[in-house]
Design a protein around this motif. Structure first.
Motif, PDB file in Angstrom:
ATOM      1  N   UNK A  13     -11.266  -8.820   3.088  1.00 20.32           N
ATOM      2  CA  UNK A  13     -11.300  -8.558   4.554  1.00 20.32           C
ATOM      3  C   UNK A  13     -10.254  -8.679   5.410  1.00 20.32           C
ATOM      4  N   UNK A  14      -9.395  -9.930   5.128  1.00 18.20           N
ATOM      5  CA  UNK A  14      -8.189 -10.220   5.740  1.00 18.20           C
ATOM      6  C   UNK A  14      -6.899  -9.364   5.209  1.00 18.20           C
ATOM      7  N   UNK A  15      -5.968  -9.340   6.157  1.00 14.88           N
ATOM      8  CA  UNK A  15      -4.733  -8.643   5.670  1.00 14.88           C
ATOM      9  C   UNK A  15      -4.183  -9.600   4.773  1.00 14.88           C
ATOM     10  N   UNK A  16      -4.144 -10.571   4.806  1.00 15.34           N
ATOM     11  CA  UNK A  16      -3.362 -11.530   3.596  1.00 15.34           C
ATOM     12  C   UNK A  16      -3.963 -11.467   2.412  1.00 15.34           C
ATOM     13  N   UNK A  17      -5.244 -11.431   2.331  1.00 18.35           N
ATOM     14  CA  UNK A  17      -5.921 -11.090   0.933  1.00 18.35           C
ATOM     15  C   UNK A  17      -5.675  -9.718   0.555  1.00 18.35           C
ATOM     16  N   UNK A  18      -5.759  -8.763   1.174  1.00 17.00           N
ATOM     17  CA  UNK A  18      -5.121  -7.238   0.695  1.00 17.00           C
ATOM     18  C   UNK A  18      -3.971  -7.197   0.435  1.00 17.00           C
ATOM     19  N   UNK A  19      -2.968  -7.904   0.817  1.00 16.77           N
ATOM     20  CA  UNK A  19      -1.533  -8.002   0.351  1.00 16.77           C
ATOM     21  C   UNK A  19      -1.219  -8.748  -0.864  1.00 16.77           C
ATOM     22  N   UNK A  20      -2.061  -9.724  -1.094  1.00 17.34           N
ATOM     23  CA  UNK A  20      -1.960 -10.511  -2.324  1.00 17.34           C
ATOM     24  C   UNK A  20      -2.594  -9.797  -3.394  1.00 17.34           C
ATOM     25  N   UNK A  22      -2.821  -6.418  -3.809  1.00 19.06           N
ATOM     26  CA  UNK A  22      -1.748  -5.524  -3.832  1.00 19.06           C
ATOM     27  C   UNK A  22      -0.667  -5.942  -4.877  1.00 19.06           C
ATOM     28  N   UNK A  23      -0.103  -7.137  -4.491  1.00 20.60           N
ATOM     29  CA  UNK A  23       0.886  -7.819  -5.356  1.00 20.60           C
ATOM     30  C   UNK A  23       0.460  -8.299  -6.506  1.00 20.60           C
ATOM     31  N   UNK A  24      -0.731  -8.375  -6.904  1.00 21.67           N
ATOM     32  CA  UNK A  24      -1.194  -8.858  -8.274  1.00 21.67           C
ATOM     33  C   UNK A  24      -1.564  -7.482  -9.126  1.00 21.67           C
ATOM     34  N   UNK A  25      -1.787  -6.449  -8.327  1.00 17.17           N
ATOM     35  CA  UNK A  25      -2.022  -5.306  -8.917  1.00 17.17           C
ATOM     36  C   UNK A  25      -0.695  -4.528  -9.413  1.00 17.17           C
ATOM     37  N   UNK A  26       0.277  -4.632  -8.386  1.00 19.64           N
ATOM     38  CA  UNK A  26       1.529  -4.218  -8.937  1.00 19.64           C
ATOM     39  C   UNK A  26       2.048  -5.009  -9.884  1.00 19.64           C
ATOM     40  N   UNK A  27       2.218  -6.305  -9.952  1.00 18.67           N
ATOM     41  CA  UNK A  27       2.814  -7.042 -11.156  1.00 18.67           C
ATOM     42  C   UNK A  27       2.087  -6.682 -12.445  1.00 18.67           C
ATOM     43  N   UNK A  28       0.631  -6.504 -12.408  1.00 22.62           N
ATOM     44  CA  UNK A  28      -0.160  -6.096 -13.586  1.00 22.62           C
ATOM     45  C   UNK A  28       0.109  -4.523 -14.259  1.00 22.62           C
ATOM     46  N   UNK A  29       0.510  -3.836 -13.127  1.00 24.49           N
ATOM     47  CA  UNK A  29       0.737  -2.426 -13.457  1.00 24.49           C
ATOM     48  C   UNK A  29       2.036  -2.441 -14.133  1.00 24.49           C
ATOM     49  N   UNK A  30       3.009  -3.100 -13.601  1.00 26.84           N
ATOM     50  CA  UNK A  30       4.357  -3.078 -14.387  1.00 26.84           C
ATOM     51  C   UNK A  30       4.169  -3.919 -15.859  1.00 26.84           C
ATOM     52  N   UNK A  31       3.424  -4.896 -15.790  1.00 25.62           N
ATOM     53  CA  UNK A  31       3.256  -5.603 -17.299  1.00 25.62           C
ATOM     54  C   UNK A  31       2.722  -4.734 -18.125  1.00 25.62           C
ATOM     55  N   UNK A  32       1.658  -4.070 -17.778  1.00 28.12           N
ATOM     56  CA  UNK A  32       0.852  -3.129 -18.700  1.00 28.12           C
ATOM     57  C   UNK A  32       1.705  -1.678 -19.251  1.00 28.12           C
ATOM     58  N   UNK A  33       2.489  -1.514 -18.144  1.00 27.88           N
ATOM     59  CA  UNK A  33       3.358  -0.428 -18.576  1.00 27.88           C
ATOM     60  C   UNK A  33       4.304  -0.765 -19.399  1.00 27.88           C
ATOM     61  N   UNK A  34       4.976  -2.093 -19.574  1.00 29.53           N
ATOM     62  CA  UNK A  34       5.984  -2.639 -20.252  1.00 29.53           C
ATOM     63  C   UNK A  34       5.512  -2.914 -21.705  1.00 29.53           C
ATOM     64  N   UNK A  35       4.150  -3.167 -21.737  1.00 28.76           N
ATOM     65  CA  UNK A  35       3.378  -3.734 -23.116  1.00 28.76           C
ATOM     66  C   UNK A  35       3.107  -2.330 -23.644  1.00 28.76           C
ATOM     67  N   UNK A  36       2.705  -1.316 -23.200  1.00 25.51           N
ATOM     68  CA  UNK A  36       2.488  -0.135 -23.816  1.00 25.51           C
ATOM     69  C   UNK A  36       3.401   1.021 -23.872  1.00 25.51           C
ATOM     70  N   UNK A  37       4.706   0.691 -23.557  1.00 29.09           N
ATOM     71  CA  UNK A  37       5.744   1.713 -23.589  1.00 29.09           C
ATOM     72  C   UNK A  37       6.209   1.612 -24.898  1.00 29.09           C
ATOM     73  N   UNK A  69      -0.728   4.380  -1.616  1.00 31.68           N
ATOM     74  CA  UNK A  69       0.881   4.167  -1.552  1.00 31.68           C
ATOM     75  C   UNK A  69       1.326   3.129  -2.343  1.00 31.68           C
ATOM     76  N   UNK A  70       0.184   2.103  -2.420  1.00 31.51           N
ATOM     77  CA  UNK A  70       0.466   0.812  -3.262  1.00 31.51           C
ATOM     78  C   UNK A  70       0.551   1.095  -4.695  1.00 31.51           C
ATOM     79  N   UNK A  71      -0.305   2.252  -5.160  1.00 31.95           N
ATOM     80  CA  UNK A  71      -0.051   2.531  -6.625  1.00 31.95           C
ATOM     81  C   UNK A  71       1.223   3.443  -6.828  1.00 31.95           C
ATOM     82  N   UNK A  72       1.483   4.222  -5.797  1.00 31.78           N
ATOM     83  CA  UNK A  72       2.932   4.910  -6.130  1.00 31.78           C
ATOM     84  C   UNK A  72       4.039   3.938  -6.056  1.00 31.78           C
TER      85      UNK A  72
END
Length: 659
Positions: A13-20, A22-37, A69-72
């Motif tokens: 609900x809060x902007x801070x929660x959404x930003x946090x 988004x950051x967790x998602x971006x970190x997890x995305x890069x980690x999974x990409x590295x693991x499966x590359x 845009x966060x996923x991009x």
């Protein structure tokens, strides 16, 4: 906000929660990409397994497509950190936006069409799989086309690149997205494992065995033939745990394949295995969806049966079922109590309990004499219906003891007779009052004439001595007759005790009960409209009921030839008085009849005496009120309104009008 995400997880609900988030998602995305590359094409993000696609799809379903845009940004970051920007930065930006746009659109479509338990039902699971296949194919085609157009990928490698990228993305989505969306149900999932750990361990051991057969034996190019036995444990798990369990098993197999082939030099085994994994995931997903849907249906059926048993057990009426020949199959508690049966009803016949029952129609109702097992008899209302497939052929009957109903009906009829008798007495009283009024003046004149004759006879010299005595007797008799008529009129017009009270709503209900089914037989809708609280009136209850009975009967008579007529009784308060109106939807009273409306012997009925309204008004006035006529603003016909004084709240009297 998608339907799936909004129901599975509470959105930040809060902007801070959404930003946090988004950051967790971006970190997890890069980690999974590295693991499966591994085994990429020209160091591009074209690999045979892309779990980050499943993470992206789950994220967009959770927070909504507008966060694409966060996923991009996450995809572009992975290109820089994992692959070291192997192509033109503009191509990388365009490819990242393409990935984000396609999956955001797919999330919007899926969020609008799939409900909370998207992968549990067969049809939602098919929709989810179809959208995942199409969206990943669109992403793969666009991604490869961009790099071919930018000369970062040879055209000859385009077809293979699309296949590899598509297989990697669709595997990641089918395997990971449902698991991520159902993380919140993990507590319930672990609770379901309670007491079933031996089976779970056996399933894990079977998975491990078949994965070892696939990679632990050196069979060179024949490795793929050992993949097909993996369907056995996956199907076993899907049957026992549904779609979620099947996808967990597929994820375990996928991790084993990724670990075993991470350093493999050749490309063919992994892409071939990923295609086989795709078929394994689809099989587990759809089979698990069918199993889950069936389990849900069985649970609803069991819950419905339990509720039905509870309803039947608590039902006050006897509910029994019988086979086509009339032998009882089941009976609820009320049936056992009504007929004096024990819990075993198999040896009892319908003809034994209801001797006069003829099941000659598929459904009907009847009142007849029922017999208990001890020989006692009682009147019973019986309703029955034939049971159609898929129910067992036979009959379902509802039996109610009609003793109280018939007693109440007889009491109502007796009260109706009492009311009619009271009305006849009132008519006789009004008739006597009218006769007394009409005969009073002639008798008075007769007395005057007789007295004059007496005087004249006394003045004459030749008068007969007997004339004076006879005239005196005649005068006395005439006076006595006038006194008798006056007393008769006063008797029938006696005033009501000032302390009498009547409950208006009880009077209305009593009169409606006395009328019985007369309104229904005439096709007339009779209703009462009143506020929540109505004060008692200063009047005699019996006389109020007599007036109401007369007014409602007149209204029904006025509607005897009218189709779908209505009669409405309204009760309201106005300045210390209670107003009782009887409305009808008839033609009303004609203007010519209004002046003589309340006069005695004025009637429009062929067999009427014309005394009902006159009596009614006299009774109301005797109680300190009045009876008026006006045109009904509610139904358009006639409206007769009684106006009675409200009784003081602290007034108590033994003459409360109770019959």
């Amino acid at each position: 906000m998608s339907t799936i995400a909004s129901r599975l997880f509470p959105a930040p609900t809060s902007a801070t929660a959404r930003i946090v988030l988004a950051a967790i998602y971006a970190f997890s995305y890069v980690a999974l990409d590295w693991i499966s590359y591994f085994q990429p094409i020209l160091k591009l993000g074209i690999t045979p397994w892309n779990p980050q696609a499943g993470l992206t799809f789950a994220y967009l379903l959770w927070v909504g497509p507008r966060w694409g845009l966060v996923t991009a940004a996450a995809a572009f970051t992975a290109e820089l950190l994992v692959r070291g920007a192997p192509a033109n930065p503009l191509l990388l930006v365009m490819s990242s936006l393409w990935i984000a746009g396609c999956y955001a659109g797919a999330a919007a479509v899926l969020g609008a069409q799939v409900a909370n338990r998207a992968t549990l039902g067969l049809l939602p699971a098919v929709k989810f799989a179809a959208i995942a296949v199409l969206a990943s194919l669109l992403v793969a085609s666009g991604y490869v086309a961009l790099f071919v157009a930018g000369h970062a990928l040879p055209g000859a490698a385009a077809a293979g690149g699309v296949l590899r990228y598509w297989v990697g993305d669709v595997n990641g989505i089918l395997m990971l997205t449902p698991l991520l969306l159902y993380l919140r149900q993990g507590g319930r999932g672990f609770a379901a494992l309670s007491g079933r750990w031996p089976e779970v361990l056996a399933q894990l051991a079977t998975l491990a065995l078949f994965v070892w057969l696939l990679f632990g034996i050196d069979v060179s190019d024949d490795r793929l033939r050992f993949f097909y036995p993996l369907f056995v444990p996956v199907i076993w798990i899907a049957v026992r745990w549904g779609a979620l369990g099947a996808l967990v098993a597929a994820l375990a197999i996928q991790l084993g394949i990724a670990i075993a082939l991470h350093d493999a030099v050749t490309e063919a085994p992994l892409i071939d295995l990923q295609i086989l994994m795709l078929s394994l995931e689809l099989t587990g997903l759809l089979l698990g969806a069918v199993v889950t849907e069936r389990a849900s249906a069985l649970h609803r059926l069991a819950a419905g049966e339990a509720e039905l048993r509870a309803v039947l057990s608590a039902a006050p009426d006897a509910v029994i079922t019988a086979d086509p020949v009339g032998t009882l199959r089941t009976g609820n508690l009320a049936a056992n109590q009504l007929f004096g049966m024990d819990s075993e009803v198999a040896a009892v016949s319908l003809h034994q309990l209801l001797p006069g029952l003829q099941l000659d129609t598929d459904n009907s109702r009847r009142t007849l004499t029922a017999t208990r097992l001890d020989g006692g008899q009682f009147p019973a209302d019986v309703a029955w219906v034939s049971l159609d497939p898929p129910a067992h052929p036979g009959w379902l009957l509802i039996v109610r003891d009609a003793t109280e109903r018939l007693r109440a009906q007889n009491e109502a009829q007796e009260r109706d007779r009492v009311m009619a008798r009271a009305m006849r007495f009132a008519v006789a009283g009004e008739l006597a009052s009218s006769l007394a009024h009409e005969l009073n003046q002639p008798i008075t004149a007769l007395v005057s004439y007789l007295r004059a004759s007496q005087i004249m006879a006394a003045a004459g010299s030749d008068a007969d001595d007997r004339l004076a005595g006879t005239l005196t007797k005649a005068s006395n008799e005439a006076i006595r007759a006038a006194q008798v008529l006056h007393r008769l009129r006063d008797f029938y017009q006696g005033s009501t005790s000032p302390s009498a009270r009547a409950d208006v709503l009880q009077c209305c209900a009593s009169v409606v009960e006395l009328l019985g089914n007369r309104p229904q037989k005439q096709g007339v809708q009779l209703s009462i409209e009143s506020p929540v609280a109505v004060p008692a009136v200063q009047a005699d209850r019996i006389q109020v009921e007599m007036v109401l009975h007369n007014l409602i009967s007149n209204a029904l008579d006025a509607l005897s030839a009218t189709e779908a007529g209505k009669v409405l009784v309204t009760v309201s308060k106005d300045s210390g008085r209670v107003l009782i109106g009887v409305h009808d939807s008839g033609t009303g009273v004609s203007e010519d009849a209004l002046p003589q409306l309340f006069e005695p012997f004025n009637t429009t009925k062929p067999d009427g005496m014309g005394l009902g309204l006159a009596i009614s008004r006299n009774l109301v006035r005797a109680n300190g009120g009045d009876l008026l006529y006006r045109r009904s603003s509610r139904l358009g016909g006639a409206c007769f309104e009684m106006q009675l004084d409200a009784a003081p709240r602290n007034t108590t009297s033994p003459q409360s009008g109770e019959a």
